[in-house]
Write an enzyme that holds these catalytic residues in place. Structure first.
Site, short mmCIF file in Angstrom:
data_model
loop_
_atom_site.label_atom_id
_atom_site.label_comp_id
_atom_site.label_asym_id
_atom_site.label_seq_id
_atom_site.Cartn_x
_atom_site.Cartn_y
_atom_site.Cartn_z
N LYS A 46 0.81 -1.25 -0.15
CA LYS A 46 0.03 0.11 -0.08
C LYS A 46 0.95 1.31 0.01
O LYS A 46 1.51 1.61 0.94
CB LYS A 46 -0.83 0.15 1.26
CG LYS A 46 -1.97 -0.92 1.17
CD LYS A 46 -2.95 -0.71 0.05
CE LYS A 46 -4.18 -1.95 0.41
NZ LYS A 46 -5.14 -1.65 -0.98
N ASP A 52 -0.30 -0.79 -4.75
CA ASP A 52 -1.75 -0.30 -4.73
C ASP A 52 -1.87 1.08 -4.18
O ASP A 52 -1.42 1.29 -2.86
CB ASP A 52 -2.55 -1.13 -4.09
CG ASP A 52 -4.38 -0.71 -4.08
OD1 ASP A 52 -4.30 0.31 -4.80
OD2 ASP A 52 -5.04 -1.38 -3.49
N GLU A 58 -1.50 -0.46 -9.08
CA GLU A 58 -3.20 -0.40 -8.99
C GLU A 58 -3.57 1.06 -8.59
O GLU A 58 -3.02 1.49 -7.65
CB GLU A 58 -3.61 -1.54 -8.14
CG GLU A 58 -5.02 -1.67 -8.21
CD GLU A 58 -5.45 -2.65 -6.94
OE1 GLU A 58 -6.60 -3.07 -6.90
OE2 GLU A 58 -4.52 -3.67 -6.62
N ASP A 116 -9.18 -0.03 -10.45
CA ASP A 116 -9.68 -0.74 -9.22
C ASP A 116 -11.22 -0.10 -9.08
O ASP A 116 -12.21 -0.20 -9.40
CB ASP A 116 -8.93 -0.94 -8.02
CG ASP A 116 -9.85 -1.31 -6.93
OD1 ASP A 116 -10.86 -1.88 -7.17
OD2 ASP A 116 -9.14 -1.73 -5.71
N LYS A 141 -14.54 -6.48 -7.95
CA LYS A 141 -14.99 -6.84 -6.62
C LYS A 141 -16.50 -7.13 -6.59
O LYS A 141 -17.11 -5.87 -7.06
CB LYS A 141 -14.56 -5.54 -5.60
CG LYS A 141 -13.10 -5.58 -5.53
CD LYS A 141 -12.32 -4.62 -4.77
CE LYS A 141 -10.92 -4.36 -4.60
NZ LYS A 141 -10.54 -3.20 -3.87
#
Length: 371
Positions: free
Chosen positions: A171, A199, A227, A252, A276
């Site tokens: 992250k 991400d 991402e 995403d 998702k």
């Protein structure tokens, strides 16, 4: 003939063994709404709607209200054999509220699989995948390294590799000026073998994203992909970044609907997508996005919000039925100090095992997990 007689919601809180930190938030618990759908024979299907203020905008209160006031009236009284027609009515019942819709959708699929005596992955394979294929019992996941300073990330990376994880998701996005140093610290700590993916959780501006990604490329740190480097609504900015860097870019938060995917394809905004259930609103929509992206040569991955073993079981079953091109991002329930349920998926490091029982295999919710 069996009919749906009840749709109920229960707020669930599961504590994490380690705080989860991203560019958007920090949490020490998973907070979610467990949805139960029960028929006249007493068979129960489960789904869940996670609270994700910063991505979907849904809360425990809003998901509960949506399920109880808008979705349950469409479901109660319907024939259990008509579950496919019932799930098809859910997307138009209310705008947005994808998490709430996905919870009811998954619960209906779970109920149908239980009544048919098959695993959820088998039901999804025959409905949305290749009927000739046999869905596997296991699915592999990456593991997330929460945002933090270089030393903390490196230590966490070493621990996760020791746990058996071969793909680490870092992250970043909290501070563009030091993101490269954090990635370098992780690579030096774990060596050349583990796969590193980043991400940014929408944390960079397009200009910062290009600067950071180019610096990562120059440092040759073996990063697999980046991402969602920019805000989700800025698909043009995402395309602008992708045109100026060499590392693959994954969408995403830019991807919720089929319309979003067509926009991404039209603009050439991403090399891969992260699907998702809490964004798509249904298993059918998620499967359609995976197929459409694959047809156009995009990489595919299934992820999740911070959810429990119900939502992760559904996501892992989807992967087993509609295979993706890369290692999936399904570690959210691994972060739980203990499962709030009897039954369901289990983790052995990066390997998720789907239970060899009908549906999701969830048996009951522990009373101490009721929020």
């Amino acid at each position: 003939m069996s009919r749906i007689v009840d749709v109920s919601c229960t707020r669930v809180r599961a504590r994490l063994h380690t705080p989860f930190v991203t560019a958007l938030r920090r949490t020490e618990t998973v907070d979610t709404v467990l949805v139960r759908v029960r028929d006249t024979d007493g068979v129960v299907g489960y789904g869940e709607a996670p609270q994700v203020w910063q991505v979907t905008g849904e809360s425990l209160a809003s998901a509960t209200a949506c399920v109880e006031q808008m979705l349950a009236p469409l479901v109660v009284g319907t024939d259990t054999d008509d579950w496919s027609a019932t799930t098809a009515r859910l997307p138009r019942a209310v705008a947005r509220n994808a998490g709430a819709k996905a919870a009811v959708d998954v619960a209906l699929h779970d109920l149908a699989a239980r009544r048919s005596g098959v695993r959820l992955a088998e039901l999804l394979r025959t409905t949305y995948g290749d009927p000739a294929a046999h869905p596997p019992r296991t699915v592999t996941t990456d593991v997330t390294l929460s945002a933090g300073d270089a030393d903390a990330l490196a230590a966490a990376a070493v621990a996760r590799v020791a746990d058996g994880f071969g793909t680490l998701k870092l992250k970043v996005g909290t501070d563009a000026a030091t993101d490269v140093a954090r990635v370098r610290a992780v690579r030096e700590a774990v060596g050349p073998d583990p796969v590193l993916r980043l991400d940014a959780n929408q944390g960079w501006t397009p200009e910062d994203a290009v600067d950071v990604v180019r610096a990562l490329e120059a440092a040759d740190l073996g990063v697999e992909l980046v991402e969602q480097p920019v805000p989700g609504e800025d698909v043009e900015g995402l395309a602008w970044v992708r045109a100026r860097v060499g590392l693959p870019v994954m969408a995403d938060e830019a991807l919720f609907t089929a319309y979003d995917l067509e926009r991404i394809l039209r603009l050439g905004a991403a090399d891969a997508i992260n699907v998702k259930l809490a964004k798509t609103g249904s298993l059918a929509a998620a499967a359609a996005l995976l197929r459409r992206a694959a047809e156009h040569g995009l990489g595919t991955m299934v992820g999740s919000m911070m959810e429990t073993h119900v939502g992760l079981g559904a996501a892992a079953s989807l992967v087993a039925a509609v295979p993706t091109s890369g290692t999936n991002d399904l570690d959210a329930a691994w972060w739980a100090a203990a499962s709030p349920y009897d039954g369901g998926i289990t983790y052995d490091g990066p390997v998720i095992t789907l239970p060899d029982v009908p549906g999701l295999g969830i048996e009951r919710l522990h009373e101490d997990a009721v929020a």
